[in-house]
Motif scaffolding. Structure first.
Motif, PDB file in Angstrom:
ATOM      1  N   GLY A   1      18.580 -52.832 -39.337  1.00 29.99           N
ATOM      2  CA  GLY A   1      17.683 -53.326 -38.237  1.00 29.99           C
ATOM      3  C   GLY A   1      16.711 -54.437 -38.705  1.00 29.99           C
ATOM      4  N   VAL A   2      16.669 -54.639 -40.101  1.00 30.86           N
ATOM      5  CA  VAL A   2      15.911 -55.894 -40.266  1.00 30.86           C
ATOM      6  C   VAL A   2      16.831 -57.090 -40.059  1.00 30.86           C
ATOM      7  N   ASP A   3      16.151 -58.272 -39.258  1.00 29.31           N
ATOM      8  CA  ASP A   3      16.945 -59.508 -39.067  1.00 29.31           C
ATOM      9  C   ASP A   3      16.470 -60.361 -40.398  1.00 29.31           C
ATOM     10  N   PRO A   4      17.551 -60.797 -40.886  1.00 26.04           N
ATOM     11  CA  PRO A   4      17.533 -61.719 -42.221  1.00 26.04           C
ATOM     12  C   PRO A   4      16.822 -62.770 -42.027  1.00 26.04           C
ATOM     13  N   ALA A   5      16.818 -63.398 -40.583  1.00 22.98           N
ATOM     14  CA  ALA A   5      16.219 -64.870 -40.158  1.00 22.98           C
ATOM     15  C   ALA A   5      14.765 -64.516 -40.063  1.00 22.98           C
ATOM     16  N   ALA A   6      14.425 -63.282 -39.953  1.00 24.59           N
ATOM     17  CA  ALA A   6      12.819 -63.060 -39.969  1.00 24.59           C
ATOM     18  C   ALA A   6      12.067 -62.717 -41.070  1.00 24.59           C
ATOM     19  N   VAL A   7      12.899 -62.544 -42.318  1.00 22.81           N
ATOM     20  CA  VAL A   7      12.075 -61.979 -43.448  1.00 22.81           C
ATOM     21  C   VAL A   7      12.281 -62.817 -44.494  1.00 22.81           C
ATOM     22  N   ALA A   8      12.759 -63.970 -44.764  1.00 17.72           N
ATOM     23  CA  ALA A   8      13.344 -64.744 -45.817  1.00 17.72           C
ATOM     24  C   ALA A   8      12.025 -64.865 -46.959  1.00 17.72           C
ATOM     25  N   PRO A   9      10.864 -65.187 -46.459  1.00 15.65           N
ATOM     26  CA  PRO A   9       9.879 -65.515 -47.494  1.00 15.65           C
ATOM     27  C   PRO A   9       9.307 -64.087 -48.143  1.00 15.65           C
ATOM     28  N   TYR A  10       9.857 -63.112 -47.849  1.00 15.76           N
ATOM     29  CA  TYR A  10       9.754 -61.835 -48.660  1.00 15.76           C
ATOM     30  C   TYR A  10      10.138 -62.076 -50.205  1.00 15.76           C
ATOM     31  N   GLY A  11      11.113 -62.832 -50.377  1.00 17.62           N
ATOM     32  CA  GLY A  11      11.828 -62.824 -51.620  1.00 17.62           C
ATOM     33  C   GLY A  11      11.076 -63.792 -52.579  1.00 17.62           C
ATOM     34  N   CYS A  12       9.986 -64.431 -52.175  1.00 18.32           N
ATOM     35  CA  CYS A  12       9.176 -65.303 -53.379  1.00 18.32           C
ATOM     36  C   CYS A  12       7.675 -65.141 -52.706  1.00 18.32           C
ATOM     37  N   GLY A  13       7.315 -65.879 -51.862  1.00 18.12           N
ATOM     38  CA  GLY A  13       5.791 -66.364 -51.778  1.00 18.12           C
ATOM     39  C   GLY A  13       5.341 -64.659 -51.317  1.00 18.12           C
ATOM     40  N   LEU A  14       5.743 -64.116 -50.394  1.00 19.52           N
ATOM     41  CA  LEU A  14       4.926 -62.970 -49.838  1.00 19.52           C
ATOM     42  C   LEU A  14       4.915 -61.847 -50.967  1.00 19.52           C
ATOM     43  N   MET A  15       6.158 -61.679 -51.531  1.00 17.49           N
ATOM     44  CA  MET A  15       6.316 -60.573 -52.853  1.00 17.49           C
ATOM     45  C   MET A  15       5.365 -60.945 -54.041  1.00 17.49           C
ATOM     46  N   THR A  16       5.151 -62.363 -54.292  1.00 17.89           N
ATOM     47  CA  THR A  16       4.253 -62.693 -55.292  1.00 17.89           C
ATOM     48  C   THR A  16       2.778 -62.463 -55.100  1.00 17.89           C
ATOM     49  N   GLY A  17       2.271 -62.944 -53.688  1.00 12.05           N
ATOM     50  CA  GLY A  17       0.705 -62.376 -53.698  1.00 12.05           C
ATOM     51  C   GLY A  17       0.621 -61.314 -53.345  1.00 12.05           C
ATOM     52  N   ALA A  18       1.589 -60.423 -52.762  1.00 12.29           N
ATOM     53  CA  ALA A  18       1.108 -58.821 -52.413  1.00 12.29           C
ATOM     54  C   ALA A  18       1.219 -58.328 -53.808  1.00 12.29           C
ATOM     55  N   GLY A  19       2.379 -58.544 -54.428  1.00 14.16           N
ATOM     56  CA  GLY A  19       2.439 -57.905 -55.836  1.00 14.16           C
ATOM     57  C   GLY A  19       1.206 -58.077 -56.766  1.00 14.16           C
ATOM     58  N   ALA A  20       0.757 -59.175 -56.829  1.00 14.21           N
ATOM     59  CA  ALA A  20      -0.298 -59.498 -57.815  1.00 14.21           C
ATOM     60  C   ALA A  20      -1.377 -58.254 -57.532  1.00 14.21           C
ATOM     61  N   VAL A  21      -1.482 -57.910 -56.288  1.00  9.08           N
ATOM     62  CA  VAL A  21      -2.542 -57.087 -55.644  1.00  9.08           C
ATOM     63  C   VAL A  21      -1.903 -55.588 -56.102  1.00  9.08           C
ATOM     64  N   LEU A  22      -0.803 -55.136 -55.444  1.00  6.64           N
ATOM     65  CA  LEU A  22      -0.476 -53.925 -55.560  1.00  6.64           C
ATOM     66  C   LEU A  22       0.256 -53.332 -56.904  1.00  6.64           C
ATOM     67  N   ASN A  23       0.804 -54.320 -57.554  1.00  7.10           N
ATOM     68  CA  ASN A  23       1.316 -53.999 -58.897  1.00  7.10           C
ATOM     69  C   ASN A  23       0.339 -54.080 -60.242  1.00  7.10           C
ATOM     70  N   VAL A  24      -0.418 -55.204 -59.852  1.00  4.45           N
ATOM     71  CA  VAL A  24      -1.252 -55.385 -61.130  1.00  4.45           C
ATOM     72  C   VAL A  24      -2.485 -55.132 -60.878  1.00  4.45           C
TER      73      VAL A  24
END
Ligand SMILES: [Zn+2]
Ligand SMILES: [Zn+2]
Length: 360
Positions: free
Chosen positions: A156-179
Motif C-alpha cells: 500500500g505504500v506508493d514508491p513515488a511518495a517516499v523516495a527521500p526516506y532512503g537518505c535524507g529522512l533516514m539520516t536526520g531521524a536516525g541521528a535522533v532515534l538511533n544515536v
C-alpha cells in the motif's frame, strides 16, 4: 548486454544535470534492475556535482519497481515496490553486526563511481560514466542496485511518495532515534532546517523530547520547523537567550546538520555536561577546533552516517510513524517531473524547496 535509458547527466562541474540517453548494463549477479517511480535530490548530489571529471549520473534517493535481476537475487519478484539506500559489502564486521553505515567498504562502494570491481554501470557516449553513486545513480528512468541495498516497501505504500526516506529522512531521524535517543525530560537543539535537520525535528518530537529548539537563518524554514514539532525556533542571534530560558545548563542533545564549522562549534558549546552532539553534515571545511575543557567535561561529539540506520529496520519504522501522523515528511517534499530536473536542481540549490522529488 545493456539497454538505453534516459538519465540526467552532469557534464560540467557545478552545472545542473541534463537529460540524455545513456546505456545501462544488464544486471550482474547480485544486482537488481529497478524502474524508478521517484527520486529525491539531496544536498550530497549538489556537493558531488561540483567536482565531476567525467559525465556523472548522481542521485541516491530512488524508489520504484523491480523489473529484472541477476543471478543469486532471491528476495524480489517482478513489480515489487522497493526503496534503495546506500551500498554495503554485507560481510565486514559492521555489516554483520547491523551497522552497515559503517561498512569498511563504504567509500569504495558508494563514492568511486562504479562497482566494487571498478566497472561502471552506465556508459555515456561510449565511455564509462561516474555512476552507481551511493549504490544507485537514481537520476535515470532505471538503476542497477545491489540486492542488499533494497528494502521492500510495505503493502500500500506508493514508491513515488517516499523516495527521500532512503537518505535524507533516514539520516536526520536516525541521528535522533538511533544515536541520541532523547527521553521525555530532555532538550534537543537542531542546527540547520534542511531535510536532515527537519527530519531530526520530527523524530525528536515523535520521541517526546521536552524541548526541541531549531536554529536556522531562514524564517520560512523556522516556520516549517514549528509546524513539524519544534517547540522553539530561533535565528542564530536569538539562540543564547532562548537556551538561557529553556536549558540554562545546556541542551542534552544537539544535531549539527549545516556542515559549517562555526555552527558545529556553537552546537557543541550549547551542550550540557554529558550531552552529545551528532554531526551529520560536512561542508567545505574539513577541520574544527573545540575548547579542550568543553569536551573534557563529559561531552560527546559523534559523527553519524545515514542516521546509523539499518535501512531494513529504519525505513519501515519511519513509514509506520508517518502513517500514524507522527512523521509528517510530506510537508517537506515538492514534486517535479523528471523533465524538469534543472528547475528542481535550481530550487534545491537556492533553498526555495526543502526536498525536491523527481517523478517518472
Ligand atoms: Zn543524501
Ligand atoms: Zn561491510
Amino acid at each position: 548486454m545493456s539497454r538505453d535509458v534516459l538519465a540526467a547527466v552532469v557534464t560540467t562541474p557545478g552545472r545542473a544535470p541534463e537529460l540524455q540517453t545513456v546505456s545501462l548494463d544488464d544486471p550482474r549477479p547480485g544486482e537488481v534492475l529497478v524502474r524508478l517511480a521517484a527520486t529525491g535530490i539531496c544536498a550530497t548530489d549538489l556537493h558531488f556535482s561540483h567536482d565531476v571529471s567525467r559525465p556523472s549520473v548522481l542521485g541516491h534517493e530512488g524508489a520504484g519497481h523491480v523489473e529484472e535481476w541477476g543471478e543469486g537475487v532471491s528476495r524480489f519478484a517482478v513489480g515489487d515496490a522497493v526503496i534503495a539506500s546506500f551500498a554495503r559489502c554485507g560481510t565486514c564486521l559492521r555489516c554483520r553486526t547491523g551497522e552497515p553505515a559503517y561498512c569498511r567498504e563504504f567509500d569504495r562502494l558508494n563514492f568511486t563511481g562504479g562497482r566494487a570491481d571498478g566497472s561502471s554501470t552506465i556508459t555515456v557516449d561510449g565511455a564509462g560514466a561516474y555512476a552507481h553513486f551511493l549504490g544507485q545513480s537514481s537520476f535515470a528512468t532505471h538503476m542497477l542496485v545491489r540486492e542488499s541495498s533494497l528494502v521492500a516497501l510495505p503493502a500500500g505504500v506508493d514508491p513515488a511518495a517516499v523516495a527521500p526516506y532512503g537518505c535524507g529522512l533516514m539520516t536526520g531521524a536516525g541521528a535522533v532515534l538511533n544515536v541520541l535517543k532523547p527521553g521525555p525530560a530532555d532538550t534537543v537543539a537542531v542546527f540547520g532546517a534542511g531535510t536532515v535537520g527537519l527530519a531530526a525535528v520530527m523524530a525528536a518530537a515523535a520521541a517526546g523530547a521536552r524541548e526541541v529548539v531549531v536554529v536556522d537563518l531562514s524564517t520560512e524554514r523556522l516556520a516549517l520547523a514549528k509546524e513539524l514539532g519544534a517547540t522553539r525556533t530561533v535565528l542564530p542571534e536569538e539562540l543564547a537567550a532562548t537556551l538561557a530560558e529553556v536549558a540554562p545548563d545546556g541542551v542534552d542533545h544537539a544535531v549539527e546538520s549545516t556542515g559549517v564549522g562555526r555552527v558545529l562549534h556553537t552546537a557543541v558549546e550549547s551542550l550540557n555536561r554529558r550531552g552529545t552532539c551528532a554531526v551529520v553534515g560536512i561542508g567545505a571545511e574539513t577541520t574544527i577546533s573545540l575548547d579542550w575543557r568543553t569536551v573534557l567535561n563529559g561531552r560527546t561529539v559523534t559523527g553519524v552516517i545515514s542516521g546509523s540506520s539499518l535501512p531494513d529496520v529504519a525505513i519501515p519504522s519511519l513509514l509506520a510513524l508517518a502513517e500514524a501522523g507522527r512523521f509528517p515528511a510530506e510537508k517537506l517534499m515538492q514534486s517535479f517531473a523528471f523533465a524538469d530536473v534543472a528547475e528542481a536542481w535550481e530550487h534545491t540549490r537556492s533553498g526555495a524547496v526543502v526536498k525536491a522529488v523527481l517523478t517518472f
